[in-house]
Design an enzyme around this catalytic site. Structure first.
Site, PDB file in Angstrom:
ATOM      1  N   GLN A 131      -5.821   3.106  18.378  1.00 49.15           N
ATOM      2  CA  GLN A 131      -6.840   2.967  17.334  1.00 49.15           C
ATOM      3  C   GLN A 131      -7.823   1.867  17.708  1.00 49.15           C
ATOM      4  OE1 GLN A 131      -4.045   4.512  13.640  1.00 49.15           O
ATOM      5  NE2 GLN A 131      -5.018   2.551  13.465  1.00 49.15           N
ATOM      6  N   ASN A 186       0.812  -1.226   0.000  1.00 44.55           N
ATOM      7  CA  ASN A 186       0.000   0.000   0.000  1.00 44.55           C
ATOM      8  C   ASN A 186       0.840   1.268   0.000  1.00 44.55           C
ATOM      9  OD1 ASN A 186       0.906  -0.123   2.611  1.00 44.55           O
ATOM     10  ND2 ASN A 186      -1.063  -0.606   3.523  1.00 44.55           N
ATOM     11  N   ARG A 197       2.941   6.506  11.879  1.00 46.88           N
ATOM     12  CA  ARG A 197       2.289   5.979  13.078  1.00 46.88           C
ATOM     13  C   ARG A 197       2.064   7.137  14.039  1.00 46.88           C
ATOM     14  NH1 ARG A 197       0.807   2.542  10.417  1.00 46.88           N
ATOM     15  NH2 ARG A 197       1.260   0.319  10.497  1.00 46.88           N
ATOM     16  N   HIS A 207      -7.767   6.003  10.105  1.00 47.58           N
ATOM     17  CA  HIS A 207      -6.643   5.321   9.451  1.00 47.58           C
ATOM     18  C   HIS A 207      -7.126   4.589   8.189  1.00 47.58           C
ATOM     19  CE1 HIS A 207      -2.905   2.531  10.166  1.00 47.58           C
ATOM     20  NE2 HIS A 207      -2.959   3.017   8.947  1.00 47.58           N
TER      21      HIS A 207
HETATM   22  P1  NAD Z   1      10.284   1.050   4.532  1.00 47.80           P
HETATM   23  O1  NAD Z   1      10.828  -0.007   5.421  1.00 47.80           O
HETATM   24  O2  NAD Z   1      10.369   0.864   3.065  1.00 47.80           O
HETATM   25  O3  NAD Z   1      11.000   2.451   4.883  1.00 47.80           O
HETATM   26  C1  NAD Z   1      11.159   2.917   6.175  1.00 47.80           C
HETATM   27  C2  NAD Z   1      12.342   3.876   6.189  1.00 47.80           C
HETATM   28  O4  NAD Z   1      12.386   4.522   7.458  1.00 47.80           O
HETATM   29  C3  NAD Z   1      13.683   3.162   6.004  1.00 47.80           C
HETATM   30  O5  NAD Z   1      14.426   3.796   4.984  1.00 47.80           O
HETATM   31  C4  NAD Z   1      14.346   3.312   7.360  1.00 47.80           C
HETATM   32  O6  NAD Z   1      15.761   3.378   7.292  1.00 47.80           O
HETATM   33  C5  NAD Z   1      13.733   4.611   7.842  1.00 47.80           C
HETATM   34  N1  NAD Z   1      13.868   4.811   9.278  1.00 47.80           N
HETATM   35  C6  NAD Z   1      13.721   3.910  10.277  1.00 47.80           C
HETATM   36  N2  NAD Z   1      13.969   4.480  11.457  1.00 47.80           N
HETATM   37  C7  NAD Z   1      14.251   5.782  11.205  1.00 47.80           C
HETATM   38  C8  NAD Z   1      14.597   6.876  12.036  1.00 47.80           C
HETATM   39  N3  NAD Z   1      14.762   6.733  13.361  1.00 47.80           N
HETATM   40  N4  NAD Z   1      14.798   8.067  11.451  1.00 47.80           N
HETATM   41  C9  NAD Z   1      14.706   8.220  10.113  1.00 47.80           C
HETATM   42  N5  NAD Z   1      14.395   7.210   9.272  1.00 47.80           N
HETATM   43  C10 NAD Z   1      14.177   6.001   9.832  1.00 47.80           C
HETATM   44  O7  NAD Z   1       8.790   1.259   4.996  1.00 47.80           O
HETATM   45  P2  NAD Z   1       7.587   1.950   4.184  1.00 47.80           P
HETATM   46  O8  NAD Z   1       6.922   0.952   3.319  1.00 47.80           O
HETATM   47  O9  NAD Z   1       8.091   3.211   3.578  1.00 47.80           O
HETATM   48  O10 NAD Z   1       6.585   2.261   5.384  1.00 47.80           O
HETATM   49  C11 NAD Z   1       6.979   3.128   6.435  1.00 47.80           C
HETATM   50  C12 NAD Z   1       5.945   3.116   7.539  1.00 47.80           C
HETATM   51  O11 NAD Z   1       4.751   3.744   7.087  1.00 47.80           O
HETATM   52  C13 NAD Z   1       5.476   1.729   7.991  1.00 47.80           C
HETATM   53  O12 NAD Z   1       6.364   1.130   8.878  1.00 47.80           O
HETATM   54  C14 NAD Z   1       4.152   2.042   8.624  1.00 47.80           C
HETATM   55  O13 NAD Z   1       4.323   2.384   9.976  1.00 47.80           O
HETATM   56  C15 NAD Z   1       3.664   3.265   7.860  1.00 47.80           C
HETATM   57  N6  NAD Z   1       2.523   2.921   6.968  1.00 47.80           N
HETATM   58  C16 NAD Z   1       1.327   3.522   7.181  1.00 47.80           C
HETATM   59  C17 NAD Z   1       0.227   3.180   6.393  1.00 47.80           C
HETATM   60  C18 NAD Z   1      -1.110   3.846   6.566  1.00 47.80           C
HETATM   61  O14 NAD Z   1      -2.123   3.304   6.112  1.00 47.80           O
HETATM   62  N7  NAD Z   1      -1.193   5.007   7.174  1.00 47.80           N
HETATM   63  C19 NAD Z   1       0.368   2.201   5.404  1.00 47.80           C
HETATM   64  C20 NAD Z   1       1.614   1.643   5.179  1.00 47.80           C
HETATM   65  C21 NAD Z   1       2.690   1.993   5.990  1.00 47.80           C
END
Ligand code: NAD
Length: 358
Positions: free
Chosen positions: A285, A117, A256, A309
């Site tokens: 949530q 997603n 989050r 959400h």
């Molecule tokens: P991903 O793993 O591809 O990317 C996450 C990035 O965050 C990585 O590059 C990682 O190095 C970086 N990161 C981790 N800790 C960090 C920090 N302390 N400071 C800076 N960068 C940091 O994940 P993604 O697919 O891009 O998803 C990211 C997040 O988005 C998910 O973990 C989830 O919590 C959230 N998400 C929300 C929804 C929604 O419906 N609202 C849907 C999907 C994902």
């Protein structure tokens, strides 16, 4: 095997719309697949407290399926009680509702449908950026009220062109946000991430990395949060960091809720230190009715772009994460290797660098 799924109630909408796959009613489309293979499949939305369906059945479930939209919180205590549990599958992206350290210790695998997603969320981020910068929500509310006073809206409406936008986290979603912002001719695109982008990827979106978080936020007109929730990001955007934001910056968080301090954000919006906050994720949530993010407003009466959400649960996304969940199950039942990108916790260790530096 006993397969337990905690999904959200779809009600009338799910009965009328079978593509709402991630609901209790439509069961990710998995019932026939599981039962025809002899597995027991139980599904509920009842997830909180010791008498909940979730806590009652987790003790002998072997497979747990959850979604981030209505998270079944698998705490370390529950991991301890879940004696038969072998695999947790997140139908979606983001497995912070599972105690990952406890899963490592107990050799419970944790997988998510990575990428399923990320476009859905990146689009929501761009929409949220625009609705804050252009002061859209109060403008629409004015129309519904029957009023018409352009100056009241225009006094706090801007163009995105020429602004500095930065993402905390430049992974799948953060990078897609940068790609989508490119044609808006922002002054600069910045990112903060302990994992630097490959040089050609950074060049393609003309993004500059800033290694110090305070310096990063102090340069941004708008900050968007796109990193997972883990020990290193819980409460990352707090009262202290908000002081380093430009006065009147905007903040968009679809990652989050708990990455941003609830009360500090509400206070910053109220004082005008933040001109607005938008997103769809909440520290608990479903969010309680009196959650301060529901009603918070900037001094001009706008600056709130909160929704439930749903950014990652569009019908397009649901089709992808339902199919991805099935394929993870199929691999698990047949002993086939999982897609490496889907594995958060393998047998006894983290398989991703995205949930903190272990
Ligand atoms: P991903 O793993 O591809 O990317 C996450 C990035 O965050 C990585 O590059 C990682 O190095 C970086 N990161 C981790 N800790 C960090 C920090 N302390 N400071 C800076 N960068 C940091 O994940 P993604 O697919 O891009 O998803 C990211 C997040 O988005 C998910 O973990 C989830 O919590 C959230 N998400 C929300 C929804 C929604 O419906 N609202 C849907 C999907 C994902």
């Amino acid at each position: 095997m006993k397969v337990l799924a905690i999904l959200y109630d779809g009600g009338k909408a799910a009965r009328e719309e079978p593509r709402l796959l991630g609901t209790v009613e439509n069961e990710l489309g998995l019932r026939e697949f599981l039962e025809s293979r002899g597995h027991e499949f139980i599904v509920s939305s009842d997830k909180d407290g010791p008498d909940s369906f979730f806590e009652k059945h987790i003790v002998d479930a072997e497979v747990l399926i959850t979604t981030p939209f209505h998270p079944g919180y698998l705490t370390a205590d529950l991991v301890e009680k879940a004696k038969e549990l072998k695999i947790c599958i997140t139908a979606g992206v983001g497995s912070d509702h599972i105690d990952l350290d406890a899963a490592v210790t107990k050799k419970i695998q944790v997988l998510e449908v990575s990428g399923s997603n990320v476009v859905s969320v990146a689009e929501h981020v761009v929409m949220s950026i625009l609705l804050l910068v252009r002061n859209f929500v109060p403008a629409h509310e004015m129309i519904e009220r029957g009023d018409w006073q352009v100056s009241e809206i225009a006094r706090n409406a801007f163009d995105l062109e020429g602004k500095v936008v930065g993402t905390i986290g430049a992974g799948r979603i953060g990078y897609r946000v940068l790609q989508r912002l490119l044609p808006f001719d922002c002054k600069e695109l910045l990112y903060y991430d302990y994992a630097p982008l490959p040089a050609d990827a950074a060049k393609a979106v003309r993004a500059r990395r800033v290694e110090d978080l305070k310096e990063f936020v102090s340069q941004c007109d708008l900050v968007t949060v796109n990193c997972p929730l883990h020990d290193g990001t819980r409460g990352l955007v707090n009262a202290e960091l908000l002081k380093h934001f430009k006065k009147g910056a905007w903040l968009v968080n679809t990652a989050r809720g708990a990455i941003c301090d609830k009360d500090a954000v509400a206070a910053a919006v109220k004082s005008g230190q933040l001109n607005g906050y938008a997103g769809d994720v909440w520290n608990v949530q479903p969010a309680p009715k009196d959650h301060v993010w529901r009603q918070m407003k900037n001094p001009l009466g706008g600056g709130n772009g909160m929704t439930p959400h749903y950014s990652g649960t569009t019908l397009d996304a649901q089709a992808r994460y339902a199919a991805g969940t099935k394929s993870i199950l199929q691999n698990f039942f047949t002993g086939k290797e999982q897609e490496p990108g889907n594995v958060i916790v393998g047998l006894g260790k983290y398989e991703t660098k995205a949930y903190g530096q272990h």
